[in-house]
Design a protein around this motif. Sequence first.
Motif, PDB file in Angstrom:
ATOM      1  N   PHE A  43     -13.497  37.068 106.607  1.00  9.60           N
ATOM      2  CA  PHE A  43     -13.718  35.812 105.897  1.00  9.60           C
ATOM      3  C   PHE A  43     -13.233  34.587 106.672  1.00  9.60           C
ATOM      4  CE2 PHE A  43     -13.276  39.028 102.465  1.00  9.60           C
ATOM      5  CZ  PHE A  43     -14.544  38.893 101.903  1.00  9.60           C
ATOM      6  N   HIS A  44     -12.579  34.800 107.823  1.00  9.27           N
ATOM      7  CA  HIS A  44     -12.098  33.693 108.665  1.00  9.27           C
ATOM      8  C   HIS A  44     -11.185  32.743 107.877  1.00  9.27           C
ATOM      9  CE1 HIS A  44     -15.018  35.147 111.571  1.00  9.27           C
ATOM     10  NE2 HIS A  44     -15.974  35.012 110.663  1.00  9.27           N
ATOM     11  N   VAL A  45     -10.150  33.306 107.270  1.00 11.85           N
ATOM     12  CA  VAL A  45      -9.185  32.533 106.489  1.00 11.85           C
ATOM     13  C   VAL A  45      -7.797  32.683 107.101  1.00 11.85           C
ATOM     14  CG1 VAL A  45     -10.485  32.671 104.336  1.00 11.85           C
ATOM     15  CG2 VAL A  45      -8.855  34.464 104.897  1.00 11.85           C
ATOM     16  N   SER A  46      -6.916  31.766 106.714  1.00 13.11           N
ATOM     17  CA  SER A  46      -5.552  31.777 107.234  1.00 13.11           C
ATOM     18  C   SER A  46      -4.716  32.849 106.524  1.00 13.11           C
ATOM     19  CB  SER A  46      -4.898  30.417 107.039  1.00 13.11           C
ATOM     20  OG  SER A  46      -4.726  30.147 105.651  1.00 13.11           O
ATOM     21  N   PHE A  47      -3.543  33.137 107.104  1.00 12.45           N
ATOM     22  CA  PHE A  47      -2.633  34.072 106.462  1.00 12.45           C
ATOM     23  C   PHE A  47      -2.093  33.495 105.148  1.00 12.45           C
ATOM     24  CE2 PHE A  47      -2.315  35.947 110.769  1.00 12.45           C
ATOM     25  CZ  PHE A  47      -2.587  37.263 110.442  1.00 12.45           C
ATOM     26  N   ALA A  48      -1.982  32.175 105.095  1.00 13.35           N
ATOM     27  CA  ALA A  48      -1.539  31.546 103.849  1.00 13.35           C
ATOM     28  C   ALA A  48      -2.546  31.817 102.721  1.00 13.35           C
ATOM     29  CB  ALA A  48      -1.347  30.048 104.040  1.00 13.35           C
ATOM     30  N   MET A  49      -3.828  31.726 103.037  1.00 16.26           N
ATOM     31  CA  MET A  49      -4.852  32.012 102.043  1.00 16.26           C
ATOM     32  C   MET A  49      -4.840  33.487 101.650  1.00 16.26           C
ATOM     33  SD  MET A  49      -6.541  29.395 100.971  1.00 16.26           S
ATOM     34  CE  MET A  49      -8.091  30.080 100.379  1.00 16.26           C
ATOM     35  N   LEU A  50      -4.605  34.343 102.624  1.00 19.61           N
ATOM     36  CA  LEU A  50      -4.515  35.770 102.309  1.00 19.61           C
ATOM     37  C   LEU A  50      -3.349  36.035 101.362  1.00 19.61           C
ATOM     38  CD1 LEU A  50      -5.158  37.141 105.903  1.00 19.61           C
ATOM     39  CD2 LEU A  50      -6.672  37.438 103.937  1.00 19.61           C
ATOM     40  N   GLY A  51      -2.212  35.410 101.663  1.00 26.33           N
ATOM     41  CA  GLY A  51      -1.055  35.566 100.791  1.00 26.33           C
ATOM     42  C   GLY A  51      -1.303  35.022  99.396  1.00 26.33           C
ATOM     43  N   LEU A  52      -2.178  34.020  99.289  1.00 33.73           N
ATOM     44  CA  LEU A  52      -2.488  33.428  97.990  1.00 33.73           C
ATOM     45  C   LEU A  52      -3.118  34.456  97.054  1.00 33.73           C
ATOM     46  CD1 LEU A  52      -2.574  30.878  96.245  1.00 33.73           C
ATOM     47  CD2 LEU A  52      -4.809  30.344  97.249  1.00 33.73           C
ATOM     48  N   ALA A  53      -3.875  35.408  97.596  1.00 32.61           N
ATOM     49  CA  ALA A  53      -4.500  36.427  96.748  1.00 32.61           C
ATOM     50  C   ALA A  53      -3.439  37.235  96.013  1.00 32.61           C
ATOM     51  CB  ALA A  53      -5.373  37.347  97.600  1.00 32.61           C
ATOM     52  N   ALA A  98     -17.508  41.151  97.323  1.00 27.30           N
ATOM     53  CA  ALA A  98     -17.277  39.735  97.629  1.00 27.30           C
ATOM     54  C   ALA A  98     -17.952  39.332  98.933  1.00 27.30           C
ATOM     55  CB  ALA A  98     -15.779  39.457  97.710  1.00 27.30           C
ATOM     56  N   THR A  99     -18.579  38.150  98.903  1.00 29.41           N
ATOM     57  CA  THR A  99     -19.180  37.593 100.116  1.00 29.41           C
ATOM     58  C   THR A  99     -18.440  36.354 100.600  1.00 29.41           C
ATOM     59  OG1 THR A  99     -20.726  36.311  98.734  1.00 29.41           O
ATOM     60  CG2 THR A  99     -21.472  38.473  99.536  1.00 29.41           C
ATOM     61  N   GLU A 100     -17.591  35.777  99.733  1.00 29.95           N
ATOM     62  CA  GLU A 100     -16.751  34.625 100.082  1.00 29.95           C
ATOM     63  C   GLU A 100     -15.339  34.898  99.585  1.00 29.95           C
ATOM     64  OE1 GLU A 100     -17.760  32.089 101.831  1.00 29.95           O
ATOM     65  OE2 GLU A 100     -19.926  32.493 101.815  1.00 29.95           O
ATOM     66  N   TRP A 102     -13.205  32.994  98.118  1.00 29.51           N
ATOM     67  CA  TRP A 102     -12.863  32.462  96.801  1.00 29.51           C
ATOM     68  C   TRP A 102     -13.158  33.484  95.702  1.00 29.51           C
ATOM     69  CZ3 TRP A 102     -16.469  32.203  92.969  1.00 29.51           C
ATOM     70  CH2 TRP A 102     -17.821  32.170  93.335  1.00 29.51           C
ATOM     71  N   GLN A 103     -14.116  34.358  95.958  1.00 26.38           N
ATOM     72  CA  GLN A 103     -14.416  35.409  94.986  1.00 26.38           C
ATOM     73  C   GLN A 103     -13.266  36.419  94.896  1.00 26.38           C
ATOM     74  OE1 GLN A 103     -18.066  36.840  96.651  1.00 26.38           O
ATOM     75  NE2 GLN A 103     -19.252  35.030  96.051  1.00 26.38           N
ATOM     76  N   ILE A 104     -12.649  36.703  96.048  1.00 24.59           N
ATOM     77  CA  ILE A 104     -11.460  37.563  96.062  1.00 24.59           C
ATOM     78  C   ILE A 104     -10.354  36.928  95.228  1.00 24.59           C
ATOM     79  CG2 ILE A 104      -9.626  38.533  97.513  1.00 24.59           C
ATOM     80  CD1 ILE A 104     -12.147  39.993  98.046  1.00 24.59           C
ATOM     81  N   LEU A 105     -10.145  35.614  95.409  1.00 20.30           N
ATOM     82  CA  LEU A 105      -9.085  34.916  94.680  1.00 20.30           C
ATOM     83  C   LEU A 105      -9.346  34.943  93.176  1.00 20.30           C
ATOM     84  CD1 LEU A 105      -8.516  31.791  96.989  1.00 20.30           C
ATOM     85  CD2 LEU A 105      -7.237  33.952  96.944  1.00 20.30           C
ATOM     86  N   LEU A 106     -10.587  34.708  92.780  1.00 21.88           N
ATOM     87  CA  LEU A 106     -10.933  34.735  91.358  1.00 21.88           C
ATOM     88  C   LEU A 106     -10.688  36.124  90.764  1.00 21.88           C
ATOM     89  CD1 LEU A 106     -12.150  33.487  88.807  1.00 21.88           C
ATOM     90  CD2 LEU A 106     -14.423  34.047  89.703  1.00 21.88           C
ATOM     91  N   LEU A 107     -11.105  37.143  91.490  1.00 26.34           N
ATOM     92  CA  LEU A 107     -10.923  38.505  90.993  1.00 26.34           C
ATOM     93  C   LEU A 107      -9.444  38.903  90.986  1.00 26.34           C
ATOM     94  CD1 LEU A 107     -14.001  40.117  92.750  1.00 26.34           C
ATOM     95  CD2 LEU A 107     -13.664  39.884  90.283  1.00 26.34           C
ATOM     96  N   ALA A 108      -8.655  38.337  91.903  1.00 24.90           N
ATOM     97  CA  ALA A 108      -7.213  38.596  91.890  1.00 24.90           C
ATOM     98  C   ALA A 108      -6.591  38.039  90.615  1.00 24.90           C
ATOM     99  CB  ALA A 108      -6.550  37.977  93.127  1.00 24.90           C
ATOM    100  N   VAL A 109      -7.066  36.858  90.190  1.00 25.51           N
ATOM    101  CA  VAL A 109      -6.584  36.276  88.932  1.00 25.51           C
ATOM    102  C   VAL A 109      -6.967  37.176  87.756  1.00 25.51           C
ATOM    103  CG1 VAL A 109      -6.836  34.339  87.336  1.00 25.51           C
ATOM    104  CG2 VAL A 109      -6.561  33.907  89.784  1.00 25.51           C
ATOM    105  N   LEU A 110      -8.219  37.651  87.734  1.00 25.59           N
ATOM    106  CA  LEU A 110      -8.666  38.516  86.639  1.00 25.59           C
ATOM    107  C   LEU A 110      -7.878  39.825  86.611  1.00 25.59           C
ATOM    108  CD1 LEU A 110     -12.547  38.055  86.765  1.00 25.59           C
ATOM    109  CD2 LEU A 110     -10.939  37.135  85.084  1.00 25.59           C
TER     110      LEU A 110
END
Length: 406
Positions: A43-53, A98-100, A102-110
Amino acid sequence: MSETALTPKRDAQICALIGTGHFLSHFYMLCLAPLFLTWRDEFHVSFAMLGLAVALMSGTTALLQTPVGFLVDKHGARRFLVGGTLLMALSISAMSFATEFWQILLLAVLSGVGNSVIHPADYAILAGSIRKEFVGRAFALHTFTGNLGFALAPPTVALLLLVMDWRGALLLLGMLGVPVVGTILWQARILSDQPKARGAKPKGGARLLTSKPILAFFAFFLLSAMSGAGIQAFLITVLGKLWGTPIAIASMALTGYMVGATMGTLVGGWWTDKKGGGDLLGFVTVLTLIAAGLLLSLGLVPYPEIMLPVVALVGGLCMGSSRTPRDVMLKEACPPGEIGKVFGFVSSGLPLGSALMPVPMGLLIDFGLTWMVLPTVAALLVLSLVCAGGARTMSLSRRAQMQPAE
């Protein structure tokens, strides 16, 4: 009726059902971290974003436990246990599509929403379903299965990644929750809700949760979690910086602590049931002081390397053994029909404590004050005992006042 008779076999069945759901709850909390490097490339995201999940899943769980506890007390625990476990599991499976990011983040909340149900619902069911003489061991097995989920998640995901891609791994792991939910529904007849208050309607939940005994229990859980988080996050670093301990030996010490803490929960459950309640506070106090002394000694005494895992193991064993009596003390402090909200609120101190501790401990190390880390951990344990003593004394006093005069 015979199907719902209070028997050891029924206790075992209930513990297996509730424990399996609790195992999955903790397993899912740690099954994402092993995917970080793969997700970073995908997904080409930072480690901070990964930790956010992970942070979103844990934070959602902590925030919703108390309101879910109110719902459990009002409407019953079984429906929430089924719905929460299913939502938690399907959210993990859905991540495989997930293709983006943000979908991972949303599903992590759920998934966190589903996970928030587990503690209030589990304790409400255990309080209403388990024989009084087996409650300590039931609570111990509940904690044990959760710790086992934490321990098995990273290696299980790592092994699956050797034979399939991350999408297949998450789809498979999430779908494990479906038969668990099916089994809970199939065996629902043996799961009883907590007993309700008789006569007068209980006072408002907010007033109960802000009462002195419950706030003291919250502080007890919070401080215990903070001390444990400090050990888990920085024991390897502290031993290396203070004594030049090789990483392999320091890692064995941390593993010893974790094994001791996990196995100790079973010891505490057995003791609690054998003594029939007994002096729970005295048992917790002695074990916690021994644990504090042993953990403190790791930062003060240059032990031979072969002794480090042994000392950490005994310290963890004492810590783990004190956890089940702690949970039983909280159960005894709960008014009838209020277990969901009380356990939801107080147990939210556990993830909160784990979140609060690593940064301050890291700052101590950054400022060259590594020697202060383990004394701080020991001080937090001692302070937690002060809160435990106040909570136990106030709850017993309140219970005595509520007893009808003879």
